[in-house]
Motif scaffolding. Structure first.
Motif, mmCIF file in Angstrom:
data_model
loop_
_atom_site.group_PDB
_atom_site.id
_atom_site.type_symbol
_atom_site.label_atom_id
_atom_site.label_comp_id
_atom_site.label_asym_id
_atom_site.label_seq_id
_atom_site.Cartn_x
_atom_site.Cartn_y
_atom_site.Cartn_z
ATOM 1 N N LEU A 1 -2.729 0.676 -9.580
ATOM 2 C CA LEU A 1 -2.917 2.073 -9.159
ATOM 3 C C LEU A 1 -4.026 2.687 -10.003
ATOM 4 C CD1 LEU A 1 0.819 3.192 -8.792
ATOM 5 C CD2 LEU A 1 -0.645 1.991 -7.157
ATOM 6 N N LYS A 2 -5.193 2.875 -9.418
ATOM 7 C CA LYS A 2 -6.380 3.250 -10.186
ATOM 8 C C LYS A 2 -6.487 4.747 -10.449
ATOM 9 C CE LYS A 2 -8.975 -0.738 -8.516
ATOM 10 N NZ LYS A 2 -10.135 -1.205 -7.718
ATOM 11 N N GLU A 3 -5.894 5.562 -9.575
ATOM 12 C CA GLU A 3 -6.084 7.012 -9.704
ATOM 13 C C GLU A 3 -4.793 7.787 -9.925
ATOM 14 O OE1 GLU A 3 -9.074 8.912 -7.210
ATOM 15 O OE2 GLU A 3 -9.447 6.963 -6.268
ATOM 16 N N THR A 4 -3.660 7.158 -9.773
ATOM 17 C CA THR A 4 -2.371 7.854 -9.934
ATOM 18 C C THR A 4 -2.228 8.382 -11.353
ATOM 19 O OG1 THR A 4 -1.318 6.509 -8.236
ATOM 20 C CG2 THR A 4 0.133 7.581 -9.829
ATOM 21 N N ASN B 1 -0.229 8.119 -2.306
ATOM 22 C CA ASN B 1 -0.098 9.104 -3.375
ATOM 23 C C ASN B 1 -0.156 10.482 -2.714
ATOM 24 O OD1 ASN B 1 -0.682 11.011 -5.458
ATOM 25 N ND2 ASN B 1 -1.344 9.350 -6.784
ATOM 26 N N GLU C 1 -3.069 3.925 -2.401
ATOM 27 C CA GLU C 1 -3.222 3.083 -3.578
ATOM 28 C C GLU C 1 -2.544 1.742 -3.281
ATOM 29 O OE1 GLU C 1 -4.965 3.848 -6.419
ATOM 30 O OE2 GLU C 1 -3.926 5.460 -7.494
ATOM 31 N N THR D 1 0.869 -1.180 0.000
ATOM 32 C CA THR D 1 0.000 0.000 0.000
ATOM 33 C C THR D 1 0.904 1.227 0.000
ATOM 34 O OG1 THR D 1 -1.795 -1.102 1.171
ATOM 35 C CG2 THR D 1 -1.749 1.300 1.260
#
Length: 689
Positions: A386-389, A349, A356, A346
């Protein structure tokens, strides 16, 4: 952010053997061909893919293979002489400059490739300046030495003319010219190298000794190094003999400072001089321990943080690229500066302030992947999960948050309408565009508020053409596109002042804010600036939240412009005064009042439109010089320079407004019977002519 106790020797040895390098150049200089040869010589591949056959490993997209150009930067890893090399092959076309920019940000060294028949070309100059901005040490490689017109002395002279901030000197003296190019004298080791087999880059023969001309060039190299390296200067002053070890060490020291650039020569396509490029990478380019440690900021305190290349320190990594690759799964490419990333970790970010979870850690070879349990400081690789990075985000240890400076963005200069074949496909198109935007920070899309049309914006015609073709192929969307349109800007040409107030009463709630704003012009390229006049800054009610609201209102008003809705730039907005009302003054009211005052002051300050002005360089046979200059004149172009490029070729440097350059490729082909080539890059926004 440092670990307790000394760094283990094994960890330091591993990091010291890493080379993070990029290959950068003008389009068609041979970057990808050189990369293919480096991979073959190092044993990473067992067959040399050819760009012209559409078989290059690093050009993995179908569009790249069909067009013979690199569109997206590709990452690979391999070994040479006990060193671990992470290599990024970057695009040469100006429309994809953002790919070079974000690669250089995470690299420690670079190879600048030049066509030995043309010397410094426009895009090679652009990427060299980008490398300067990120202080990336580099070596230069004069490619295509066996071509007609190839001339190492000419290439060196053009480099010294265009790049006066660095001392540039050859480490090799070529033997033979053009088709007769058969080897070189290694000035550092005093050995003569002759190529043995044009089909095998690993085949060459070495003999001891070099010619008297080679000795003279070696002495010239020593004297050039003495200008930037103190131990070499002492050796020259004392007339001491400089052996191979001392010279190699001096070249490395000077290259690491960025003040010296060694020049090599060869022919990647004909397999000449490739292993020596790999040797130079290991001998002269830096490891992560040879460059200054990266600096970040603790977002909790604002304090600066120094990040040593240490795999036992807390994690700090930069996400420099997001790619869907071929199976449409989101891959985030990262450079780890300290610590390690392992499967299942984990991470925090720090840019988005979100946790993430890492699903997989992948060593990349273009589009091919090798799953590994963990990788650490100094390495470049991809992770999934990593879905939002986003591009430019910092990943750090959850217990030790750090933020690195974000990657600089590029503002699009051209847009066009795009539409799906049917209403049923519109949602799918919006989703696909969002995924392309996720990959490419220089691409934008949105709806025109006046017409309701969906607009896409990018760095040039080719950029938008590639995006449309990707939508058709990769996402299965038969989209239609309109004619490209130029994206303008607005500015002011005089100073003006305005006062605006916002006052509302709703039941028992009162809102009041009044400000006086002055706007004025800034020099071209300065962007937008906001400040508070000293007299206004002393007002007791102008607290931090009120100042922030005023600045936000000013910036939002500038984004919408006052003439045709284009953003205002090269403008300074100054808060000169404000009025307070007890019980009613709120930050939101000052924000609205500021926006009104900026718009009114800008309308009074003689606003004008700005248009994108492009730098255009054309290389054409001398017999067509008059026709080319005439065509540029008709398109309102300005000739900056005409130079000889070989015996019968001219290089015309000029600038022209982008709106006049649509369709120029077809016109130039017609004028010169297809014998001229041109490059065009954005230079600045300037007043509409």
């Amino acid at each position: 952010m440092t670990s307790d106790g000394p760094r283990p020797a094994a960890g330091e040895r591993r990091i010291r053997a890493i080379r993070n390098i990029g290959i950068m150049a003008h389009i068609d200089a041979g970057k990808t061909t050189l990369t293919e040869r480096l991979l073959f010589v190092a044993g990473r591949t067992h067959k040399m893919g050819e760009v012209h056959d559409g078989l290059a490993v690093m050009d993995w997209m179908d569009l790249e293979r069909e067009r013979g150009i690199t569109i997206t930067s590709a990452v690979t890893s391999f070994e040479w002489r006990g060193h671990e090399l992470h290599l990024i092959d970057t695009p040469g076309h100006v429309d994809f400059t953002i790919e070079v920019e974000r690669s250089l940000r995470v690299l420690d060294g670079a190879i600048a490739v030049f066509d030995a028949a043309h010397g410094v070309e426009p895009q090679s100059e652009t990427v060299w300046r980008q490398a300067d901005r990120y202080r990336v040490p580099r070596i230069a490689f004069a490619n295509k030495m066996d071509r007609v017109g190839a001339d190492l002395a000419m290439t060196l002279a053009s480099m010294r003319r265009r790049f006066p901030d660095q001392v540039i000197a050859p480490l090799q003296r070529p033997l033979g010219q053009e088709a007769a190019f058969e080897g070189f004298e290694d000035l550092v080791s005093r050995r003569t190298v002759r190529f043995a087999d044009a089909d095998d880059p690993r085949a060459f023969a070495e003999t001891e000794g070099i010619s008297p001309e080679g000795e003279a060039e070696r002495q010239a190299l020593v004297e050039r190094l003495a200008d930037v390296d103190d131990p070499m200067a002492e050796a020259v002053l004392s007339d001491a003999a400089v052996d191979e070890g001392a010279l190699r060490s001096a070249v490395r020291r000077a290259t690491l400072t960025g003040r010296f650039v060694p020049l090599l020569c060869g022919s990647a396509l004909r397999n000449k001089g490739v292993p020596h490029v790999l040797d130079a990478i290991c001998d002269y380019l830096p490891s992560p321990l040879d460059v200054p440690p990266v600096r970040g900021e603790d977002p909790r305190t604002g304090e600066p943080v120094v990040l040593p290349a240490d795999e036992h320190a807390p994690l700090v990594a930069l996400a420099f690229k997001v790619s869907l690759l071929d199976e449409k799964r989101r891959h985030v490419f990262v450079r780890v500066y300290s610590g390690r990333i392992a499967e299942g970790d984990t991470v925090w970010n720090a840019s988005l302030r979100k946790h993430e979870k890492v699903a997989r850690v992948l060593l990349m070879h273009a589009v091919q992947k090798k799953r590994v349990p963990a990788l650490g400081a100094g390495q470049i690789f991809a992770v999934t999960g990593l879905k939002e990075t986003r591009t430019g985000d910092t990943l750090s240890d959850p217990g030790h948050p750090v933020v690195l400076e974000r990657l600089s963005g590029y503002e699009p200069v051209i847009s066009q309408a795009i539409e799906a074949a049917s209403l049923a496909d519109r949602e799918a198109l919006l989703e696909a565009l969002a995924r392309v935007t996720d990959e490419d920070p220089s691409f934008r899309f949105g709806e025109d508020p006046d017409t309701g049309q969906l607009l896409v914006s990018g760095m040039g015609e080719l950029h938008l053409e590639i995006v449309a073709e990707r939508l058709r192929r990769e996402f299965g969307l038969p989209v239609r596109t309109g004619q490209p349109q130029v994206l303008m800007r607005e500015t002011v040409t005089a100073e003006a002042e305005a006062t605006a107030a916002f006052e509302r009463k709703a039941e028992e709630l009162e809102l009041f804010g009044e400000v006086t704003i002055r706007v004025g012009p800034l020099p071209r390229g300065e962007g937008f600036r906001f400040r508070v006049e000293p007299a206004a800054a002393t007002l007791p009610f102008l607290r931090a939240e009120v100042r922030q609201a005023v600045e936000q209102g000013a910036r939002e008003a500038a984004e919408a412009g006052v003439l045709e809705g284009y953003p205002l730039q090269d403008v300074e907005v100054v808060l000169t005064g404000a009025t307070w009302r007890e019980g009613g003054s709120k930050p939101m009211a000052y924000k609205v009042a500021t926006a009104d005052a900026v718009r009114e002051a800008a309308r009074r300050a003689r606003p004008v439109l700005l248009e994108p002005v492009m730098r255009v360089e054309i290389v054409a046979p001398g017999e067509y010089l008059g026709a080319v200059i005439g065509s540029l004149d008709q398109r309102k172009g300005t000739i900056l320079d005409v130079a000889d490029r070989g015996a019968a070729t001219k290089a015309i440097r000029s600038e022209a407004p982008l709106r006049r350059m649509f369709g120029y490729a077809t016109e130039l082909r017609s004028l010169t019977q297809g014998r001229a080539v041109f490059t065009m890059r954005f230079d600045r926004f300037d007043a509409l002519a």
